[in-house]
Write a protein that holds these residues in place. Structure first.
Motif, mmCIF file in Angstrom:
data_model
loop_
_atom_site.group_PDB
_atom_site.id
_atom_site.type_symbol
_atom_site.label_atom_id
_atom_site.label_comp_id
_atom_site.label_asym_id
_atom_site.label_seq_id
_atom_site.Cartn_x
_atom_site.Cartn_y
_atom_site.Cartn_z
ATOM 1 N N LYS A 136 29.871 -3.671 -11.809
ATOM 2 C CA LYS A 136 30.288 -4.867 -10.929
ATOM 3 C C LYS A 136 30.633 -4.387 -9.627
ATOM 4 O O LYS A 136 30.110 -4.917 -8.648
ATOM 5 N N ALA A 137 31.010 -2.986 -9.402
ATOM 6 C CA ALA A 137 31.095 -2.414 -7.870
ATOM 7 C C ALA A 137 29.678 -2.142 -7.236
ATOM 8 O O ALA A 137 29.452 -2.592 -6.320
ATOM 9 N N VAL A 138 28.746 -1.788 -7.962
ATOM 10 C CA VAL A 138 27.493 -1.501 -7.586
ATOM 11 C C VAL A 138 26.734 -2.717 -7.250
ATOM 12 O O VAL A 138 26.027 -3.219 -6.469
ATOM 13 N N GLY A 139 26.858 -3.933 -8.175
ATOM 14 C CA GLY A 139 26.320 -5.325 -7.824
ATOM 15 C C GLY A 139 26.739 -5.859 -6.729
ATOM 16 O O GLY A 139 26.059 -6.476 -6.003
ATOM 17 N N ILE A 274 23.019 -11.621 -8.897
ATOM 18 C CA ILE A 274 23.207 -10.202 -8.748
ATOM 19 C C ILE A 274 24.642 -10.032 -9.324
ATOM 20 O O ILE A 274 24.836 -9.047 -9.837
ATOM 21 N N ALA A 275 25.531 -10.683 -9.060
ATOM 22 C CA ALA A 275 27.053 -10.540 -9.351
ATOM 23 C C ALA A 275 26.899 -10.714 -11.114
ATOM 24 O O ALA A 275 27.785 -10.162 -11.664
ATOM 25 N N MET A 276 26.228 -11.616 -11.421
ATOM 26 C CA MET A 276 25.972 -11.935 -13.127
ATOM 27 C C MET A 276 25.677 -10.260 -13.569
ATOM 28 O O MET A 276 25.971 -10.243 -14.579
ATOM 29 N N ASN A 277 24.575 -10.027 -13.168
ATOM 30 C CA ASN A 277 23.728 -9.063 -13.470
ATOM 31 C C ASN A 277 24.470 -7.694 -13.638
ATOM 32 O O ASN A 277 24.526 -6.604 -14.426
ATOM 33 N N GLY A 278 25.372 -7.344 -12.333
ATOM 34 C CA GLY A 278 26.235 -6.312 -12.334
ATOM 35 C C GLY A 278 27.293 -6.404 -13.429
ATOM 36 O O GLY A 278 27.419 -5.262 -14.060
ATOM 37 N N LYS A 279 27.846 -7.557 -13.551
ATOM 38 C CA LYS A 279 28.689 -7.756 -14.817
ATOM 39 C C LYS A 279 28.125 -7.502 -16.167
ATOM 40 O O LYS A 279 28.632 -6.909 -16.957
ATOM 41 N N MET A 280 26.922 -8.285 -16.038
ATOM 42 C CA MET A 280 26.291 -8.019 -17.562
ATOM 43 C C MET A 280 25.895 -6.543 -17.976
ATOM 44 O O MET A 280 26.070 -6.002 -19.104
ATOM 45 N N MET A 281 25.813 -5.465 -16.949
ATOM 46 C CA MET A 281 25.582 -4.256 -17.146
ATOM 47 C C MET A 281 26.818 -3.621 -17.833
ATOM 48 O O MET A 281 26.663 -2.760 -18.926
ATOM 49 N N ASP A 282 28.085 -4.115 -17.307
ATOM 50 C CA ASP A 282 29.089 -3.459 -17.821
ATOM 51 C C ASP A 282 29.571 -4.181 -19.363
ATOM 52 O O ASP A 282 30.204 -3.362 -20.109
ATOM 53 N N VAL A 283 29.136 -5.368 -19.744
ATOM 54 C CA VAL A 283 29.378 -6.086 -20.694
ATOM 55 C C VAL A 283 28.505 -5.698 -21.879
ATOM 56 O O VAL A 283 28.923 -5.520 -23.201
ATOM 57 N N LEU A 328 17.502 -2.634 -8.418
ATOM 58 C CA LEU A 328 18.081 -1.550 -7.648
ATOM 59 C C LEU A 328 19.469 -1.264 -8.438
ATOM 60 O O LEU A 328 19.719 0.086 -8.342
ATOM 61 N N ILE A 329 20.048 -2.151 -8.823
ATOM 62 C CA ILE A 329 21.338 -1.935 -9.617
ATOM 63 C C ILE A 329 20.911 -1.191 -10.767
ATOM 64 O O ILE A 329 21.610 -0.082 -11.190
#
Length: 418
Positions: A136-139, A274-283, A328-329
């Protein structure tokens, strides 16, 4: 169940200066791509010559290796701040370039510090945020850079309507130096870096830095894979950014207002993507998220460069933009999680700045050369499909990195330092 994402007091203090640096890094990095048709006309360049200019400028991203890896020796904070100051100055001087040669020189130097800021910013985030919330932070960090590109989309028609040229946009790009300098004390050195330095003082770690540390076992396999992953990711990222504006202006006859509309809609949609993808990487995990992000980004990027009608191109570019920026994320999160603190910046510098950026350097010349036979749109479509090779490498050769530890391989000072 994961805890809700919330900034600690320490993270709240440093966040404004990190996102300010990221915002204008995104602004300056995107500016040359968005203003390329107008820069090309001002300096009377052919399409192929503009590709050569982009490739020469992109060499600065490799030189950034020497700046980025210094973060392992003199600290993340000093390098990040210095990079913001320097890319701001280069942006200002670019605005007054009398010839294409001078323009290339200042943009070459600017790339060194833009990429240094970007690379070290990711290292800071990965050391200051837990694995649980790192995606999330990186996103959000990457999203801030996208907002920088949005500002160009807003300013472009305004500036052209009042008779200002692309040069005025570079003056805007020089602005962050002042607020970053004033807020510099809000950015502390990372605890991880300070711990490593303390251990060196106590003799628990060897003092001498090893330039080739990331290439030694047990990390060599990951270095080879991540270098190739970054090369192909940059064909997609820079292929899309370098040639979208040039293609729609030169081949599809879009006006500045049409270009601006596309950029604004791309960014507004990208905010959520991008926000969704950052969260998706954590989930769902790094590898599963990478598969979705890369496949969707490549498919809609290819359609963006092969379709011709205004609305289909516009819609596909809007969808692709957020996913392509999310490449890039994916690359940054994987790279920073595969390596321990003492060689993390060095590994990022090697895989991203030295080897990976070959993709960014090659793509402008490759696309403009292929365009002589295929046309610019078709040539760009070939380039933006190559990140699918990165996905294959990630799925086959890399472990799932989203786990509750600093790195997948325990750091061994005897191996990674001399």
């Amino acid at each position: 169940m994961s805890r809700k994402f919330a900034l600690t007091p320490r993270q709240k203090a440093m966040w404004p200066i990190l996102i300010l640096g990221a915002f204008f890094e995104g602004f300056d990095d995107a500016l040359i791509n968005i203003a390329l048709p107008y820069i090309k006309a001002d300096f009377a360049l052919s399409t192929q010559m503009s590709g050569y200019a982009l490739s020469i400028i992109a060499f600065g991203t490799m030189v950034a290796f020497f700046v980025s890896r210094m973060a392992d020796t003199i600290g993340r904070r000093k390098i990040f701040l210095s990079c913001v100051y320097m890319y701001s100055l280069c942006s200002f001087f670019t605005a007054f370039s009398p010839t294409i040669q001078v323009f290339i020189f200042f943009q070459f130097v600017a790339r060194i510090f833009l990429i240094g800021c970007w690379s070290v910013g990711y290292v800071i985030l990965c050391e200051e945020f837990s694995t649980e919330h790192r995606g999330k932070a990186v996103g959000r960090f990457q999203l801030t850079a996208v907002f920088g590109a949005l500002l160009i989309g807003i300013l472009l028609p305004v500036f052209t309507s009042v008779g200002l040229s692309w040069r005025a946009l570079y003056v805007v790009g020089s602005l962050p130096m002042i607020p970053v300098f004033l807020m510099r004390n809000r950015l502390p050195e990372t605890e991880a870096f300070l711990q490593v330095q303390e251990e060196k003082k106590q003799g628990k770690r060897l003092q001498k830095e090893d330039l080739f540390g990331p290439w030694r076992n047990p990390f060599a396999k990951y270095m080879v894979v991540m270098c190739l992953v970054w090369v192909f990711l940059y064909f997609g990222v820079k292929g899309t950014l370098n040639f979208f504006s040039l293609r729609v202006v030169n081949e599809l006859s879009w006006t500045p207002n049409m270009v601006s509309l596309g950029l604004v809609l791309q960014t507004l949609t990208g905010i959520f993507v991008i926000a969704m993808n950052g969260k998706m990487m954590d989930v769902i995990g790094r590898k599963r998220a990478a598969a979705i992000i890369i496949v969707v980004g490549c498919v809609f990027s290819v359609l963006t460069f092969t379709l011709k009608s205004f609305y289909p191109v516009l819609v596909c570019s809007i969808i692709s933009a957020g996913f392509v920026n999310s490449f890039l994320i994916v690359g940054s999160t994987l790279t920073n999680e595969l390596f321990p603190t003492e060689i993390r910046a060095n590994a990022m510098a090697w895989s991203n700045n030295i080897v990976g950026r070959l993709g960014q350097i090659i793509v402008p010349t490759a696309v403009t050369t292929m365009a002589l036979w295929l046309g610019l749109g078709n040539a760009a479509a070939v380039a933006v499909a190559l990140p699918l090779l990165s996905l294959i490498l990630i799925l086959i050769f890399l472990p799932e990195t989203g786990k509750k530890n600093d790195t997948l391989v325990p750091p061994n000072p005897k191996v990674i330092s001399k």
